[in-house]
Design a protein around this motif. Structure first.
Motif, PDB file in Angstrom:
ATOM      1  N   GLY A  17      11.007   0.626  -1.707  1.00  0.00           N
ATOM      2  CA  GLY A  17       9.666   0.037  -1.763  1.00  0.00           C
ATOM      3  C   GLY A  17       8.744   0.688  -2.777  1.00  0.00           C
TER       4      GLY A  17
ATOM      5  N   LYS B 107       1.308  -3.520  -4.627  1.00  0.00           N
ATOM      6  CA  LYS B 107       1.075  -3.338  -3.193  1.00  0.00           C
ATOM      7  C   LYS B 107       0.967  -4.673  -2.478  1.00  0.00           C
ATOM      8  CE  LYS B 107      -0.760   1.294  -3.442  1.00  0.00           C
ATOM      9  NZ  LYS B 107      -1.975   2.099  -3.664  1.00  0.00           N
TER      10      LYS B 107
ATOM     11  N   LYS C  48       4.451  -5.929  -1.950  1.00  0.00           N
ATOM     12  CA  LYS C  48       5.124  -5.158  -0.906  1.00  0.00           C
ATOM     13  C   LYS C  48       4.653  -5.599   0.478  1.00  0.00           C
ATOM     14  CE  LYS C  48       6.074  -0.343   0.259  1.00  0.00           C
ATOM     15  NZ  LYS C  48       5.747   1.045  -0.053  1.00  0.00           N
TER      16      LYS C  48
END
Ligand code: KG4
Ligand code: ZN
Length: 366
Positions: A52, A179, A182
């Motif tokens: 990630g 972000k 994700k």
């Protein structure tokens, strides 16, 4: 280290290893025109997918494993031979230190073995000069440098002459893209994944903030936007429709912020120079929605708009080779004991006078 200015063509091998792209390129600079003779990029997106985010240790190892063959391929393609090179350039920072060391050490070894000058290039200078790879862009110009680790307005006055006009006070725009991706569970690199999803969504569907637009000046902020995206993702079931709407709305918010601040930056710079050129560079400059918005903004202000082709927006070695060639042409080379640097502001004077804590420090690309 000063050496004589170079006349005629300057041909440089460039190496880039500051984050998760391993790259080598050969660029020839002649009469102010750049020719990319060869370039190879190996992306590490898959090496880091499980985690990630970019894992510095894995990145450094991957650079070491791939660098030799990439350099060999670039040199074979360029067909100029080692004796045809004027020097070798590598990113010496800012970036993930293990990766930077891998690239810089390789460049030093080549310089030593072949008796070539070394140029230790600031990665941000690579991005700042990247529009000159494809277009004839004279100094000075206004630059919006927007990447995974950085987001700043810079007056580019010449090679090595950069003045920071404003900057993000927290996250970089690319970091916000990463972000968001994700958070929404999108696969692949954050920016392109969000851009892809956004094509199926409504930009007006989710209300998101535009931080700092109500304040004067050129500083930007993206961390509040990130929090709002998280709330939007948790508010309702994350259906494919909702996911696309969030992406489209997020992308629109980023474009709004950057367009509004760019407008202000053009107004400010127009008061100091007659040369009206607005350049956007860095990974996020690959985004089509953003490019269109900035282009429209430039047109409104009577500025010429320049954005490098997408492959030279994201990290690449052609821009490092070009920066190396531009510096060598001016007689600027670096000693073989030049250290790799994790942090290295483009405009040292502004950075010392007004440090921007947080900018570009937290992201994978820091
Ligand atoms: O310049 P770059 O390759 O590396 C740094 O020096 O930071 O920029 C990478 C950043 C990443 O955050 C990535 O998600 C973003 O640029 N990016 C994009 C796009 N392509 C890459 N962001 C938005 N839209 C894109 N198409
Ligand atoms: Zn970069």
């Amino acid at each position: 280290m000063m050496q004589a200015m170079m006349q005629g063509a300057v041909t440089v091998l460039g190496i880039e290893t500051s984050c998760d792209e391993t790259a080598a390129a050969v660029v020839r600079l002649e009469n102010g025109r750049a020719d990319v003779l060869a370039e190879h990029v190996a992306s590490q997106t898959e090496d880091h997918a499980l985690y990630g985010g970019v894992v510095p240790e894995i990145a450094a190892r991957a650079h070491v494993e791939r660098l030799d063959s990439l350099v060999r391929l670039a040199m074979e393609d360029a067909g100029v031979g080692w004796s045809g090179l004027s020097g070798v350039a590598a990113t010496a920072g800012p970036g993930l230190i293990g990766g930077v060391m891998a690239g810089l050490s390789t460049a030093k070894a080549i310089a030593l073995a072949r008796g070539l000058p070394l140029v230790a290039v600031n990665h941000l200078e690579g991005h700042a000069l990247s529009p000159r790879l494809a277009d004839d862009v004279a100094f000075p110009y206004l630059l919006l440098l927007v990447s995974g680790g950085h987001c700043q307005f810079v007056a580019v006055e010449g090679v090595g002459r950069y003045r920071r006009l404003g900057s993000t006070i927290d996250d970089a725009a690319g970091e916000a893209f990463d972000k968001t991706a994700k958070l929404l569970g999108l696969a692949g690199q954050g920016g392109p994944a969000v851009e892809r999803e956004a094509t199926n969504g409504e930009a007006t569907a989710v209300e998101l903030p535009r931080p700092l637009l109500d304040r004067p000046g050129l500083d930007m902020s993206f961390s509040g936007l990130k929090t709002a995206v998280r709330r939007a993702a948790e508010d309702q079931p994350l259906t494919p429709r909702r996911r696309a709407d969030i992406c489209a709305s997020f992308q629109d918010a980023v474009a709004d912020i950057l367009a509004a601040k760019s407008s202000r930056a053009m107004e400010a710079i127009a008061e100091t120079t007659d040369r009206r050129t607005f350049v956007v560079a860095g990974g996020v400059a690959a985004n089509k929605t953003l490019r269109a918005r900035l282009e429209a903004e430039a047109r409104n202000h009577g500025f010429r708009f320049v954005a490098p082709p997408q492959r030279w927006c994201t990290d690449n070695a052609a821009m490092i080779a070009l920066a190396g060639a531009e510096r060598l042409r001016l007689g600027l080379a670096d000693p073989l004991d030049t250290p790799a640097r994790a942090r290295w502001p483009l405009d040292q004077a502004s950075a010392s006078a007004a440090p921007v804590y947080g900018a570009g420090k937290k992201g994978a690309k820091a």
